[in-house]
Enzyme design. Sequence first.
Site, mmCIF file in Angstrom:
data_model
loop_
_atom_site.group_PDB
_atom_site.id
_atom_site.type_symbol
_atom_site.label_atom_id
_atom_site.label_comp_id
_atom_site.label_asym_id
_atom_site.label_seq_id
_atom_site.Cartn_x
_atom_site.Cartn_y
_atom_site.Cartn_z
ATOM 1 N N ALA A 31 47.347 61.196 74.565
ATOM 2 C CA ALA A 31 46.947 60.164 73.597
ATOM 3 C C ALA A 31 48.170 59.761 72.773
ATOM 4 O O ALA A 31 48.164 59.779 71.545
ATOM 5 C CB ALA A 31 45.799 60.635 72.707
ATOM 6 N N HIS A 33 51.300 58.012 70.936
ATOM 7 C CA HIS A 33 51.455 56.855 70.043
ATOM 8 C C HIS A 33 52.929 56.745 69.631
ATOM 9 O O HIS A 33 53.778 57.511 70.130
ATOM 10 C CB HIS A 33 50.534 56.987 68.828
ATOM 11 C CG HIS A 33 50.622 58.332 68.146
ATOM 12 N ND1 HIS A 33 51.755 58.747 67.479
ATOM 13 C CD2 HIS A 33 49.754 59.360 68.068
ATOM 14 C CE1 HIS A 33 51.556 59.953 66.991
ATOM 15 N NE2 HIS A 33 50.346 60.366 67.348
ATOM 16 N N HIS A 36 54.855 59.970 68.897
ATOM 17 C CA HIS A 36 55.348 60.683 70.076
ATOM 18 C C HIS A 36 56.564 59.956 70.663
ATOM 19 O O HIS A 36 57.526 60.583 71.079
ATOM 20 C CB HIS A 36 54.265 60.758 71.166
ATOM 21 C CG HIS A 36 53.063 61.561 70.780
ATOM 22 N ND1 HIS A 36 51.839 60.995 70.540
ATOM 23 C CD2 HIS A 36 52.890 62.893 70.615
ATOM 24 C CE1 HIS A 36 50.961 61.931 70.241
ATOM 25 N NE2 HIS A 36 51.571 63.096 70.275
ATOM 26 N N GLN A 152 52.668 73.718 61.775
ATOM 27 C CA GLN A 152 52.856 74.093 63.182
ATOM 28 C C GLN A 152 54.335 74.392 63.465
ATOM 29 O O GLN A 152 54.672 75.356 64.161
ATOM 30 C CB GLN A 152 52.357 72.957 64.075
ATOM 31 C CG GLN A 152 52.681 73.150 65.545
ATOM 32 C CD GLN A 152 51.949 72.158 66.431
ATOM 33 O OE1 GLN A 152 50.828 72.403 66.830
ATOM 34 N NE2 GLN A 152 52.578 71.049 66.762
HETATM 35 O O1 PAF Z 1 51.080 69.218 68.282
HETATM 36 C C1 PAF Z 1 50.472 69.202 69.362
HETATM 37 O O2 PAF Z 1 50.175 68.152 69.931
HETATM 38 C C2 PAF Z 1 50.049 70.524 69.999
HETATM 39 O O3 PAF Z 1 49.671 71.444 69.043
HETATM 40 C C3 PAF Z 1 51.111 71.109 70.936
HETATM 41 C C4 PAF Z 1 52.377 71.493 70.188
HETATM 42 C C5 PAF Z 1 51.445 70.095 72.009
HETATM 43 C C6 PAF Z 1 50.567 72.360 71.609
HETATM 44 O O4 PAF Z 1 49.424 72.095 72.346
#
Ligand code: PAF
Length: 279
Positions: A31, A33, A36, A152
């Site tokens: 998905a 955008h 990314h 994260q």
């Molecule tokens: O941030 C994300 O999209 C997810 O947590 C990741 C780092 C791809 C792990 O699945």
Amino acid sequence: MIIHKISELQSKLQVERQKGRTIGLVPTMGALHAGHASLVKRSVSENDVTVVSIFLNPTQFNDKKDLERYPRTLEADCKLLEQCGAQIAFAPSVEEIYPEPDTRTFSYPPTDSVMEGAMRPGHFNGVCQIVSKLFSYTNPDRAYFGEKDYQQIAVIKRMVEDLGFKLTMVSCPVIREESGLAMSSRNTLLSDAERALAANIYAFLKKSTTLGLDVQQTHDYVVENIDAIEGLKVQYFSIVDGNTLAEIGSWQDAESIVGCITVFCGSKPIRLIDHIRYK
Ligand code: PAF
């Protein structure tokens, strides 16, 4: 080029390594955008080969409904990756990644136990499971993550140190819509009206940096103003040390200070996260 099998990915990357080429990895759940795209373009500019993984990782979803409604747009994702110049899209099946249940546990308190860690039990364990697998398969020189998921990055940095991965973590700034709303795959689940409401989250975060309030007053200012908007409800707003993520009580308590927020938006509701840097 799209690759579905781990063995195929590994042999392709082995050839690249033998030629002395550097590898950048951008882990995603699809998905894709503009946020990314900015990570992918950065990787393309800094590495000879960019691998983008597209894998909706079930082990990091503690809420089944959230997983079910997560947008899936593989065809459009691959087009975007081509436009950005990525050489490899790695899109494995769940069975390919988890032929057996992954029973490994990761624990990096307080980074993984506060905020998202407290609200979504098991979430960061699942993130560490998949990211450690992706790091092992690709052995990248650099790995790219968006600062939108501020916590994260802090957790993955701890995991990289713990497991001794020889790679550079590259954190990339949040990409925002014109309204200020942080770009997220979940934004596509919002109606136009909800999207407009959601723009208030960053507006109040930003305003809170200009008021000269103490930490508690800043916290209350943000929560009270966002909660006053019908359709928005703050789940938590924590003002924390930007490195350890431990809560702070005064602006003097840490060199780097960040406010992390999660807000429920609309009637479904959609859970949105964002953050602001105070110092
Ligand atoms: O941030 C994300 O999209 C997810 O947590 C990741 C780092 C791809 C792990 O699945």
